[in-house]
Scaffold this motif. Structure first.
Motif, PDB file in Angstrom:
ATOM      1  N   THR A  79      45.810  43.425  40.050  1.00 29.26           N
ATOM      2  CA  THR A  79      45.176  42.494  40.965  1.00 29.26           C
ATOM      3  C   THR A  79      44.975  43.104  42.355  1.00 29.26           C
ATOM      4  O   THR A  79      43.929  42.954  42.966  1.00 29.26           O
ATOM      5  CB  THR A  79      46.040  41.217  41.066  1.00 29.26           C
ATOM      6  OG1 THR A  79      46.329  40.777  39.753  1.00 29.26           O
ATOM      7  CG2 THR A  79      45.316  40.128  41.829  1.00 29.26           C
ATOM      8  N   GLY A 145      46.572  35.209  41.880  1.00 26.55           N
ATOM      9  CA  GLY A 145      45.228  35.604  41.439  1.00 26.55           C
ATOM     10  C   GLY A 145      45.212  36.640  40.336  1.00 26.55           C
ATOM     11  O   GLY A 145      44.261  37.394  40.182  1.00 26.55           O
ATOM     12  N   ARG A 147      44.444  37.896  36.861  1.00 27.20           N
ATOM     13  CA  ARG A 147      43.478  37.442  35.857  1.00 27.20           C
ATOM     14  C   ARG A 147      43.594  38.260  34.579  1.00 27.20           C
ATOM     15  O   ARG A 147      43.708  39.476  34.638  1.00 27.20           O
ATOM     16  CB  ARG A 147      42.050  37.593  36.397  1.00 27.20           C
ATOM     17  CG  ARG A 147      41.666  36.643  37.497  1.00 27.20           C
ATOM     18  CD  ARG A 147      41.032  35.356  36.942  1.00 27.20           C
ATOM     19  NE  ARG A 147      41.439  34.218  37.754  1.00 27.20           N
ATOM     20  CZ  ARG A 147      42.485  33.434  37.471  1.00 27.20           C
ATOM     21  NH1 ARG A 147      43.201  33.638  36.399  1.00 27.20           N
ATOM     22  NH2 ARG A 147      42.813  32.438  38.258  1.00 27.20           N
ATOM     23  N   THR A 150      38.749  41.075  30.490  1.00 26.53           N
ATOM     24  CA  THR A 150      37.686  40.832  29.509  1.00 26.53           C
ATOM     25  C   THR A 150      37.581  42.096  28.660  1.00 26.53           C
ATOM     26  O   THR A 150      37.388  43.192  29.199  1.00 26.53           O
ATOM     27  CB  THR A 150      36.349  40.552  30.208  1.00 26.53           C
ATOM     28  OG1 THR A 150      36.464  39.340  30.945  1.00 26.53           O
ATOM     29  CG2 THR A 150      35.221  40.407  29.190  1.00 26.53           C
ATOM     30  N   ASN A 155      36.123  37.170  26.995  1.00 28.08           N
ATOM     31  CA  ASN A 155      36.822  36.800  28.218  1.00 28.08           C
ATOM     32  C   ASN A 155      38.147  36.115  27.886  1.00 28.08           C
ATOM     33  O   ASN A 155      38.169  34.967  27.441  1.00 28.08           O
ATOM     34  CB  ASN A 155      35.941  35.875  29.055  1.00 28.08           C
ATOM     35  CG  ASN A 155      36.664  35.415  30.310  1.00 28.08           C
ATOM     36  OD1 ASN A 155      37.696  35.975  30.669  1.00 28.08           O
ATOM     37  ND2 ASN A 155      36.119  34.391  30.957  1.00 28.08           N
ATOM     38  N   GLY A 157      40.175  35.174  29.957  1.00 27.89           N
ATOM     39  CA  GLY A 157      40.476  34.175  30.977  1.00 27.89           C
ATOM     40  C   GLY A 157      40.277  32.760  30.434  1.00 27.89           C
ATOM     41  O   GLY A 157      40.789  31.792  30.983  1.00 27.89           O
ATOM     42  N   ARG A 158      39.563  32.647  29.325  1.00 30.10           N
ATOM     43  CA  ARG A 158      39.409  31.331  28.696  1.00 30.10           C
ATOM     44  C   ARG A 158      40.699  30.941  27.987  1.00 30.10           C
ATOM     45  O   ARG A 158      41.292  31.728  27.256  1.00 30.10           O
ATOM     46  CB  ARG A 158      38.262  31.351  27.690  1.00 30.10           C
ATOM     47  CG  ARG A 158      36.886  31.176  28.363  1.00 30.10           C
ATOM     48  CD  ARG A 158      35.819  31.001  27.315  1.00 30.10           C
ATOM     49  NE  ARG A 158      36.140  29.913  26.386  1.00 30.10           N
ATOM     50  CZ  ARG A 158      35.432  29.642  25.289  1.00 30.10           C
ATOM     51  NH1 ARG A 158      34.414  30.402  24.980  1.00 30.10           N
ATOM     52  NH2 ARG A 158      35.787  28.641  24.515  1.00 30.10           N
ATOM     53  N   THR A 159      41.111  29.709  28.195  1.00 28.94           N
ATOM     54  CA  THR A 159      42.402  29.239  27.671  1.00 28.94           C
ATOM     55  C   THR A 159      42.552  29.515  26.174  1.00 28.94           C
ATOM     56  O   THR A 159      43.573  30.037  25.733  1.00 28.94           O
ATOM     57  CB  THR A 159      42.557  27.727  27.921  1.00 28.94           C
ATOM     58  OG1 THR A 159      42.276  27.482  29.291  1.00 28.94           O
ATOM     59  CG2 THR A 159      43.953  27.260  27.588  1.00 28.94           C
ATOM     60  N   TYR A 230      49.529  36.691  33.278  1.00 19.85           N
ATOM     61  CA  TYR A 230      48.113  36.419  33.001  1.00 19.85           C
ATOM     62  C   TYR A 230      47.862  34.925  32.879  1.00 19.85           C
ATOM     63  O   TYR A 230      46.860  34.396  33.355  1.00 19.85           O
ATOM     64  CB  TYR A 230      47.677  37.100  31.705  1.00 19.85           C
ATOM     65  CG  TYR A 230      47.425  38.578  31.844  1.00 19.85           C
ATOM     66  CD1 TYR A 230      46.835  39.105  32.994  1.00 19.85           C
ATOM     67  CD2 TYR A 230      47.756  39.456  30.812  1.00 19.85           C
ATOM     68  CE1 TYR A 230      46.593  40.471  33.109  1.00 19.85           C
ATOM     69  CE2 TYR A 230      47.513  40.815  30.913  1.00 19.85           C
ATOM     70  CZ  TYR A 230      46.930  41.321  32.067  1.00 19.85           C
ATOM     71  OH  TYR A 230      46.688  42.647  32.171  1.00 19.85           O
ATOM     72  N   SER A 231      48.755  34.250  32.175  1.00 24.90           N
ATOM     73  CA  SER A 231      48.530  32.848  31.876  1.00 24.90           C
ATOM     74  C   SER A 231      48.643  31.967  33.117  1.00 24.90           C
ATOM     75  O   SER A 231      47.834  31.072  33.334  1.00 24.90           O
ATOM     76  CB  SER A 231      49.521  32.380  30.816  1.00 24.90           C
ATOM     77  OG  SER A 231      49.374  31.005  30.583  1.00 24.90           O
ATOM     78  N   GLY A 233      48.765  33.216  36.318  1.00 26.14           N
ATOM     79  CA  GLY A 233      48.028  33.811  37.427  1.00 26.14           C
ATOM     80  C   GLY A 233      48.893  34.216  38.601  1.00 26.14           C
ATOM     81  O   GLY A 233      48.407  34.839  39.534  1.00 26.14           O
TER      82      GLY A 233
END
Ligand SMILES: Nc1ncnc2c1ncn2[C@@H]1O[C@H](COP(=O)(O)OP(=O)(O)O)[C@@H](O)[C@H]1O
Ligand SMILES: [Mg+2]
Lengths: 332, 260
Positions: A79, A145, A147, A150, A155, A157-159, A230-231, A233
């Motif tokens: 990050t 922050g 993340r 991808t 991605n 980042g999608r749950t 990651y989860s 953040g």
């Protein structure tokens, strides 16, 4: 044959659980999926503690530090400095393993209460360092922050994607740990738990086996820490504070430390209790404490010992009395 | 019991399995072992006797490395092991049992014997131990020898005292040691179990050296080639059974309890 019957039942149950778990994002809401992701990363931490407590007989209070450490490395390198996946993740795991080796080489020379104290000290040092270091780790604020990456256009980042990735990783983790525990190495760990003196006399390198198991456990905690970072953040000193360590330990005992699935079952129960009770009442800690007390009192082997427990309830004077009263038998 | 530990890597040409030179050990003010010297040739069945507190167990612990001697020298099969670790000594082929059982309470008999038999194997990390057919067989053979075959799947905690004592011996045998040291293996055994233990000891191949601490004189006289008598930590007599039987000092210690 009753054995094949039991095997078939287990197979059906296992398949059902796997199907339900894999399809979860398709039938459950985002909040539920996030909660199960939480179960997965705390599950890794619980497996780490469970392996040490249940298999090796070592109550370590350091595991949460490895959980936090890998999160901090991801935050610092990824990050804040833009280091890409999977390099930062591998470095995070490397950092965890090196730290665990240094801790392990010292701690594995000690036993029982001294071991407990020294792992407590290690954990507290990490926590205090994270909290006091403002230049690099930003003290209480921690790193925000973070993340998920991808990868190949997907991605994470999608749950739901992240949940599937985490589920896949813990499936590998569980499979590997199962193999390990049933191997001669796993049996040797049990031997050390039961009688380290005899194990030495048989010619086992007791110290090095303990160090190796500590490294494996740290790896599991580290992977859990990466997933957690990651989860959620964020990673802060709270990630590795003592109350978290105790919570995981209680979770493992709740599920049943001596059972392979104990840590996972304990985590599922504890995380959902967390969610449900914190929504329902302000007396959160009281309720959790009460439930834990009841478990230890009635099921000292954890939730998974329930079958065994009913089989020989006569050995438990408390429950035996309750059952006798119920069935109207006189207690002479 | 055909193959034993330590073979292949080095050929130990020494004709003595164990040589102790002036071993001394004190606990605070108590002199538990006092300048003890002892030589046990390869293949000998050697009994170590003496009243309670004579220092027999302490001497065993010094030989296995669980206690460090204050002074003196220990050689196993011609190798100076005075400074070696417990594990190094086991690797050289030293196996033992304990006067107070040191078992794996929450493991099964099969698991315990497997651990003993697998100790010299390269450690496996991902293959199930039950699939190591060779080692499992060795464990089962050891179970057979100590009459625990029908208890293989039992937890050690469920065994009777006598069966646990047999497991003690079984684990030492499953190691396939070259020098086996038994600390009062018959204590708490029934007369029948004593007989089968005596038979087992006599059935060990002569490539294996045996040192036996035992109060059961029938067993000692039946199995031992030579006997060493310890009192107050010092060796007061050594010889073949007939010599020990007629030894004046030994008779005094045992106040007629000993076969005259
Ligand atoms: N760990 C120990 N600490 C202090 N004293 C000990 C210890 N072990 C043995 N002793 C003492 O050493 C002496 C010899 O004991 P031991 O070797 O057990 O005798 P034996 O096996 O011949 O009965 C006894 O006086 C005993 O009290
Ligand atoms: Mg003794």
């Amino acid at each position: 044959m009753s054995r094949t019957g039991a095997n078939r039942r287990r197979l059906v149950f296992g398949t059902g659980v796997i199907v339900l778990a894999v399809l979860l994002p398709l039938y459950a809401g985002e909040y539920t999926v996030t909660t199960f992701t939480r179960i997965i990363y705390f599950g890794f931490l619980a497996l780490s503690v469970g392996m040490l407590v249940g298999q090796a007989g070592m109550v370590s209070l350091t595991q949460t530090a490895f959980f936090g450490l890998s999160g901090y490395v991801i935050g610092l390198l990824g990050t804040e400095r833009g280091m890409p996946f999977p390099l930062r993740d591998l470095i995070a795991i490397g950092a965890v393993l090196i730290t665990a080796l240094v801790f392990g080489l010292i701690a594995m020379r000690t036993h029982q209460i001294v071991f407990l104290m020294i792992t407590l000290a290690f954990g507290q040092i990490c926590w205090a360092f994270a909290q006091q270091n403002t230049s690099l780790l930003h003290g209480w604020a921690g790193i925000r922050g973070i993340r998920p990456p991808t990868i190949l256009g997907v991605n994470f980042g999608r749950t739901s994607n992240f949940y599937w990735a985490a589920l896949f990783i813990i499936a590998i983790g569980i499979y590997t740990l199962r193999r390990l525990i049933h191997s001669p190495f796993g049996l040797a760990l049990n031997g050390i738990r039961e009688n380290p003196r005899r194990m030495s006399a048989l010619g086992y390198p007791v110290y090095w086996i303990r160090v190796a198991s500590f490294l494996v456990a740290a790896l599991y905690a580290g992977v859990g820490g990466i997933l957690a970072a990651y989860s959620t953040g964020i990673v802060t000193p709270t990630t590795m504070q003592l109350s978290r360590t105790i919570w995981v330990l209680l979770t493992v005992i709740l599920g049943g430390a001596s059972y392979f699935w104990g840590p996972i079952v304990g985590t599922i129960i504890a995380v959902w209790l967390d969610v449900l009770i914190s929504q329902g009442t302000a007396r959160y800690n009281t309720v959790i404490g009460f439930i834990f007390l009841m478990t230890v009192l009635f099921l000292p082997g954890g939730v998974l010992s329930i079958a065994e427990f009913f089989r020989d309830r006569a050995n438990n004077p408390l429950l035996d009395r309750i059952f006798r009263l119920k069935s109207g038998e006189k207690n002479k | 019991m055909e193959s034993v530990r330590g073979t292949g890597t080095e050929e130990h040409s020494s004709k003595d399995a164990l040589v102790l030179t002036s071993i001394t050990k004190s606990f605070g003010g108590v002199r538990a072992v006092s300048s003890a010297t002892l030589t046990v040739p390869v293949g000998e069945r050697h009994a170590l006797i003496g009243p309670n507190g004579a220092g027999k167990t302490t001497l065993f612990n010094i030989v296995t490395g669980e206690l460090a001697a204050d002074s003196g020298k220990i050689e196993i099969l011609g190798i100076d092991i005075t400074r070696s670790s417990v594990r190094e000594r086991a690797k050289l082929g030293l196996g033992r049992t304990y006067q107070i059982s040191q078992v794996f309470t929450n493991l099964t008999v099969e698991e315990s014997l497997f651990l003993a038999a697998a100790a010299e194997q390269t450690m496996q990390f991902l293959n199930p131990w039950r699939k190591s057919a060779k080692v499992v067989n060795l464990a089962h053979e050891a179970a057979e020898q100590v009459h625990l075959t029908s208890y293989l799947q039992r937890r050690v905690s469920e065994l009777s005292h006598g069966a646990q004592r047999q497991l003690e011996v079984g684990m030492a045998i499953a190691m396939r040691p070259r020098l086996i040291m038994l600390d009062e293996p018959a204590a708490g055994l029934s007369p029948f179990e004593r007989l089968s233990l005596t038979k087992l000891i006599k059935s060990l191949p002569r490539s294996v050296t045996l040192i036996l601490i035992e109060h059961d004189m029938d067993m000692v006289l039946d199995t031992a080639d030579r006997i060493t008598v310890l009192q107050h930590g010092a060796v007061i007599a050594e010889g073949i059974p007939a010599e020990i039987r007629t030894n004046q000092k030994v008779q005094e210690i045992y106040l007629g309890n000993f076969y005259a």
